[in-house]
Scaffold this active site. Structure first.
Site, PDB file in Angstrom:
ATOM      1  N   GLY A 198       0.837  -1.206   0.000  1.00  0.00           N
ATOM      2  CA  GLY A 198       0.000   0.000   0.000  1.00  0.00           C
ATOM      3  C   GLY A 198       0.864   1.246   0.000  1.00  0.00           C
ATOM      4  O   GLY A 198       2.024   1.221  -0.415  1.00  0.00           O
ATOM      5  N   SER A 199       0.294   2.324   0.501  1.00  0.00           N
ATOM      6  CA  SER A 199       0.986   3.615   0.423  1.00  0.00           C
ATOM      7  C   SER A 199       2.035   3.763   1.536  1.00  0.00           C
ATOM      8  O   SER A 199       1.911   3.148   2.599  1.00  0.00           O
ATOM      9  CB  SER A 199      -0.049   4.729   0.568  1.00  0.00           C
ATOM     10  OG  SER A 199      -0.718   4.572   1.804  1.00  0.00           O
ATOM     11  N   PRO A 200       3.039   4.607   1.321  1.00  0.00           N
ATOM     12  CA  PRO A 200       4.022   4.856   2.377  1.00  0.00           C
ATOM     13  C   PRO A 200       3.363   5.404   3.658  1.00  0.00           C
ATOM     14  O   PRO A 200       3.780   5.046   4.760  1.00  0.00           O
ATOM     15  CB  PRO A 200       4.953   5.907   1.757  1.00  0.00           C
ATOM     16  CG  PRO A 200       4.827   5.696   0.277  1.00  0.00           C
ATOM     17  CD  PRO A 200       3.408   5.254   0.045  1.00  0.00           C
ATOM     18  N   VAL A 202       0.373   4.727   4.972  1.00  0.00           N
ATOM     19  CA  VAL A 202      -0.200   3.633   5.772  1.00  0.00           C
ATOM     20  C   VAL A 202       0.902   2.649   6.176  1.00  0.00           C
ATOM     21  O   VAL A 202       0.852   2.075   7.264  1.00  0.00           O
ATOM     22  CB  VAL A 202      -1.370   2.940   5.019  1.00  0.00           C
ATOM     23  CG1 VAL A 202      -1.937   1.803   5.862  1.00  0.00           C
ATOM     24  CG2 VAL A 202      -2.471   3.947   4.684  1.00  0.00           C
ATOM     25  N   GLY A 203       1.925   2.536   5.344  1.00  0.00           N
ATOM     26  CA  GLY A 203       3.065   1.678   5.696  1.00  0.00           C
ATOM     27  C   GLY A 203       3.663   2.080   7.047  1.00  0.00           C
ATOM     28  O   GLY A 203       4.046   1.231   7.853  1.00  0.00           O
ATOM     29  N   GLU A 220       5.596  -3.255   1.023  1.00  0.00           N
ATOM     30  CA  GLU A 220       5.675  -3.014  -0.424  1.00  0.00           C
ATOM     31  C   GLU A 220       4.931  -1.707  -0.673  1.00  0.00           C
ATOM     32  O   GLU A 220       3.702  -1.679  -0.696  1.00  0.00           O
ATOM     33  CB  GLU A 220       5.017  -4.179  -1.184  1.00  0.00           C
ATOM     34  CG  GLU A 220       5.752  -5.497  -1.047  1.00  0.00           C
ATOM     35  CD  GLU A 220       7.023  -5.554  -1.893  1.00  0.00           C
ATOM     36  OE1 GLU A 220       7.158  -4.767  -2.841  1.00  0.00           O
ATOM     37  OE2 GLU A 220       7.895  -6.384  -1.573  1.00  0.00           O
ATOM     38  N   CYS A 254       1.922   0.580  -9.053  1.00  0.00           N
ATOM     39  CA  CYS A 254       2.952   1.082  -8.137  1.00  0.00           C
ATOM     40  C   CYS A 254       4.270   1.336  -8.856  1.00  0.00           C
ATOM     41  O   CYS A 254       5.025   2.218  -8.474  1.00  0.00           O
ATOM     42  CB  CYS A 254       3.164   0.104  -6.996  1.00  0.00           C
ATOM     43  SG  CYS A 254       3.554  -1.555  -7.557  1.00  0.00           S
TER      44      CYS A 254
HETATM   45  N1  LIG Z   1       5.241  -1.994  -3.833  1.00  0.00           N
HETATM   46  C1  LIG Z   1       4.200  -2.629  -4.329  1.00  0.00           C
HETATM   47  O1  LIG Z   1       4.283  -3.807  -4.677  1.00  0.00           O
HETATM   48  C2  LIG Z   1       2.885  -1.937  -4.484  1.00  0.00           C
HETATM   49  C3  LIG Z   1       1.894  -2.553  -5.236  1.00  0.00           C
HETATM   50  C4  LIG Z   1       0.674  -1.917  -5.381  1.00  0.00           C
HETATM   51  C5  LIG Z   1       0.433  -0.706  -4.762  1.00  0.00           C
HETATM   52  N2  LIG Z   1       1.397  -0.120  -4.058  1.00  0.00           N
HETATM   53  C6  LIG Z   1       1.149   1.191  -3.447  1.00  0.00           C
HETATM   54  O2  LIG Z   1      -0.123   1.177  -2.816  1.00  0.00           O
HETATM   55  C7  LIG Z   1      -0.708   2.467  -2.864  1.00  0.00           C
HETATM   56  C8  LIG Z   1      -2.109   2.375  -3.421  1.00  0.00           C
HETATM   57  O3  LIG Z   1      -2.864   1.410  -2.795  1.00  0.00           O
HETATM   58  P1  LIG Z   1      -3.972   1.776  -1.694  1.00  0.00           P
HETATM   59  O4  LIG Z   1      -4.580   3.099  -2.005  1.00  0.00           O
HETATM   60  O5  LIG Z   1      -4.861   0.591  -1.560  1.00  0.00           O
HETATM   61  O6  LIG Z   1      -3.050   1.921  -0.407  1.00  0.00           O
HETATM   62  P2  LIG Z   1      -3.481   2.206   1.087  1.00  0.00           P
HETATM   63  O7  LIG Z   1      -2.213   2.315   1.839  1.00  0.00           O
HETATM   64  O8  LIG Z   1      -4.457   3.312   1.182  1.00  0.00           O
HETATM   65  O9  LIG Z   1      -4.290   0.883   1.536  1.00  0.00           O
HETATM   66  C9  LIG Z   1      -3.702  -0.392   1.516  1.00  0.00           C
HETATM   67  C10 LIG Z   1      -4.408  -1.273   2.533  1.00  0.00           C
HETATM   68  O10 LIG Z   1      -4.251  -0.699   3.828  1.00  0.00           O
HETATM   69  C11 LIG Z   1      -5.513  -0.537   4.463  1.00  0.00           C
HETATM   70  N3  LIG Z   1      -5.486   0.719   5.215  1.00  0.00           N
HETATM   71  C12 LIG Z   1      -5.827   1.964   4.770  1.00  0.00           C
HETATM   72  N4  LIG Z   1      -5.679   2.875   5.756  1.00  0.00           N
HETATM   73  C13 LIG Z   1      -5.234   2.189   6.840  1.00  0.00           C
HETATM   74  C14 LIG Z   1      -4.903   2.570   8.177  1.00  0.00           C
HETATM   75  N5  LIG Z   1      -4.999   3.831   8.569  1.00  0.00           N
HETATM   76  N6  LIG Z   1      -4.486   1.618   9.026  1.00  0.00           N
HETATM   77  C15 LIG Z   1      -4.365   0.334   8.627  1.00  0.00           C
HETATM   78  N7  LIG Z   1      -4.694  -0.094   7.382  1.00  0.00           N
HETATM   79  C16 LIG Z   1      -5.121   0.820   6.499  1.00  0.00           C
HETATM   80  C17 LIG Z   1      -6.526  -0.508   3.344  1.00  0.00           C
HETATM   81  O11 LIG Z   1      -7.781  -0.939   3.825  1.00  0.00           O
HETATM   82  C18 LIG Z   1      -5.913  -1.438   2.308  1.00  0.00           C
HETATM   83  O12 LIG Z   1      -6.277  -2.779   2.564  1.00  0.00           O
HETATM   84  C19 LIG Z   1       0.214   3.287  -3.745  1.00  0.00           C
HETATM   85  O13 LIG Z   1       1.064   4.063  -2.953  1.00  0.00           O
HETATM   86  C20 LIG Z   1       1.014   2.228  -4.502  1.00  0.00           C
HETATM   87  O14 LIG Z   1       2.237   2.670  -5.000  1.00  0.00           O
HETATM   88  C21 LIG Z   1       2.614  -0.712  -3.882  1.00  0.00           C
END
Ligand SMILES: NC(=O)c1ccc[n+]([C@@H]2O[C@H](COP(=O)([O-])OP(=O)(O)OC[C@H]3O[C@@H](n4cnc5c(N)ncnc54)[C@H](O)[C@@H]3O)[C@@H](O)[C@H]2O)c1
Length: 478
Positions: A198-200, A202-203, A220, A254
């Site tokens: 997911g996003s940095p 939330v990471g 990731e 991503c």
């Molecule tokens: N490196 C990789 O392999 C890869 C692959 C795909 C996407 N991405 C990245 O993911 C991002 C897009 O995806 P997204 O919008 O689903 O990301 P996101 O971080 O918003 O959400 C990812 C997951 O985290 C959960 N989440 C959201 N907010 C949260 C919180 N506050 N606490 C705990 N969990 C939470 C969501 O429900 C979802 O399941 C982009 O930054 C993209 O670059 C990375």
């Protein structure tokens, strides 16, 4: 529309399933190669029997073209399973290490041990691939898993739940649906490994929660992946590859090239080549790009509005719309867009774009392009186009990125022998193939003493002159 954001949070159920998985994980740690392979084969059979359902679900979520579902949701997972089945036996065996002289008489071996209960939190942009791909690694390593798919792609997330319920028992693999509140409830538990995509932003939340239990993490994440086009590169070749890499999944990838750095003398030619390629790829019959079945839509209104505001902000600050500019809020269609004369104060250069907007910036010499890349957080991928080996080496050695691709883009995701992932802001840890297997394994170093206690008694207290002589020899020579 099907929605999962309101799925009620049942902490009691989460805790129960986690407890059951703890017990199963202990048994699974000892599972044989045959047992792990059997789990992977069952997963593969289900996927192969439900290809049509996967295509329908992802298309219902954001009109993803059938060919793109096959290429980027199904194939990466089936190929990951095939690769894993071919190599799992040797991965599980571990490896012997050589014996350094001071360790003479001992034998060292590294054994990968299943970490235990894992948590997989998935994003929406490749909703099937990025939930099930990490599961392949978890199962290969002998871990159980709880998956939290994205609430933004409810059709695919529901299908993932069906898959898991039909193939596994809940003490083996389970799915919990819902939004951030469900993730956060899960993150309170002492998992043995967390694999988050997911996003940095939330990471960071995930890593903080993991720190509470000192749980290991694979993060990731995303970022701004640059494409540097070196003077002298084939602009026609680069243009085609950049268009495909950027507009796949409507730019919601991503590792999509986020922005282009091209020599100022080459910019217009590159642009012309890209326009020709976009026309051929997405509007071959001149009916308008909106009519093609081969171009996806933006996942939801929030992201649609974010992308429109990025385009508006850039144009307000002086960027020139070199291609595109059409959009439709009702269908969340955004035409492939290329922006010229982009500057660093525009929002498109401040955040990951994650949509079909491609800023082009120019440079006079390569040092400038490298300095610009290094002024931003380390990207997930870096793309270099050009045949000049010295320039390529300069870019590779003077920049840091999770992965790098020469003369292509995005393709590395499909290479099962390469570690996939970011560095710092774009991620921690690696995925795919052996690297994914290792992410879910504790690499246990085992030392066996083979010649009794002789060697260690030489260093026992009381520390007399002989001990001191041995120590000074060790320090001097080893
Ligand atoms: N490196 C990789 O392999 C890869 C692959 C795909 C996407 N991405 C990245 O993911 C991002 C897009 O995806 P997204 O919008 O689903 O990301 P996101 O971080 O918003 O959400 C990812 C997951 O985290 C959960 N989440 C959201 N907010 C949260 C919180 N506050 N606490 C705990 N969990 C939470 C969501 O429900 C979802 O399941 C982009 O930054 C993209 O670059 C990375």
């Amino acid at each position: 529309m099907l929605s999962l954001s309101s799925t009620h949070l049942d902490r009691e159920e989460i805790n129960q399933v986690f407890k059951k998985q703890k017990a199963t994980a202990l048994a699974w740690r000892k599972s044989s190669h045959a047992e792990r392979s059997d789990r992977l084969k069952k997963l593969r059979t289900w996927i192969l029997n439900h290809k049509a359902d996967i295509r329908t679900a992802v298309a219902a979520d954001f009109k993803k073209p059938v060919a793109e579902v096959d290429l980027s949701e199904i194939f990466p997972v089936t190929s990951e399973i095939k690769h894993t089945l071919a190599h799992l036996k040797s991965w599980m065996k571990g490896k012997s290490v050589s014996t350094p002289l001071p360790m003479l008489g001992t034998q060292g071996r590294v054994i990968p041990e299943a970490k235990g209960v894992s948590l997989i939190i998935a994003p929406w942009n490749y909703p099937f691939n990025l939930a099930i791909g990490p599961l392949v690694s978890a199962l290969a390593a002998g871990c159980t898993a709880i998956i939290k798919p994205s609430e933004m792609t409810p059709h695919t997330s529901k299908l993932i739940e069906k898959l898991i319920q039909e193939v596994f028992k809940e003490d083996e693999v389970a799915v919990f649906q819902g939004d951030a509140s469900v993730s956060q409830a899960l993150l309170e538990l002492p998992f043995d490994h967390i694999f988050f995509t997911g996003s940095p932003q939330v990471g960071k939340i995930v890593m903080k929660a993991a720190a509470e239990h000192l749980t290991s993490v694979t993060l990731e994440l995303g970022g701004k992946s640059p494409a540097i086009i070196q003077k002298g590169a084939s602009l026609k070749d680069a243009a085609g590859k950049l268009v495909v890499g950027k507009y796949l999944n409507c730019g919601q990838t991503c590792v999509a090239p986020d922005y282009i750095l091209v020599h100022q003398e080459d910019r217009d030619t590159l642009l012309d080549e890209m326009k020709v390629f976009i026309q051929k790829a997405y509007d071959p019959d001149f009916k308008g790009i909106e009519a093609t079945p081969d171009y996806a839509r933006i996942v939801n209104d929030k992201h649609y509005e974010r992308l429109i505001s990025l385009m508006t902000d850039a144009q307000d600050k002086g960027a020139i719309l070199a291609f595109g500019g059409n959009y439709d809020p009702h269908t969340r269609y955004i035409e492939p867009c290329i922006l010229n004369d982009v500057t660093m104060d525009m929002k498109v250069m401040e955040e990951e774009i994650f949509g079909p907007i491609l800023p082009i910036m120019t440079y006079e010499n390569l040092d400038e392009a490298i300095a610009l890349v290094n002024s931003l957080p380390k990207p997930l991928a870096l793309y270099f186009f050009g045949e000049d080996g010295a320039a390529k080496n300069q870019v590779l050695s003077e920049t840091s990125s999770g992965n790098a691709v020469i003369n292509d883009c995005v393709l590395h995701f499909l290479h099962n022998d390469l570690p996939f992932g970011g560095v710092n802001n774009s991620g921690i840890g690696k995925a795919h193939g052996y690297y994914g297997f290792l992410a879910f394994s504790n690499e246990k170093g085992i030392l066996t003493q083979r010649v009794g206690t002789t060697s260690s008694t030489l260093l026992n207290p009381p520390y007399g002159t002989r001990t001191k002589q041995i120590l000074s020899t060790l320090i001097k020579w080893f």
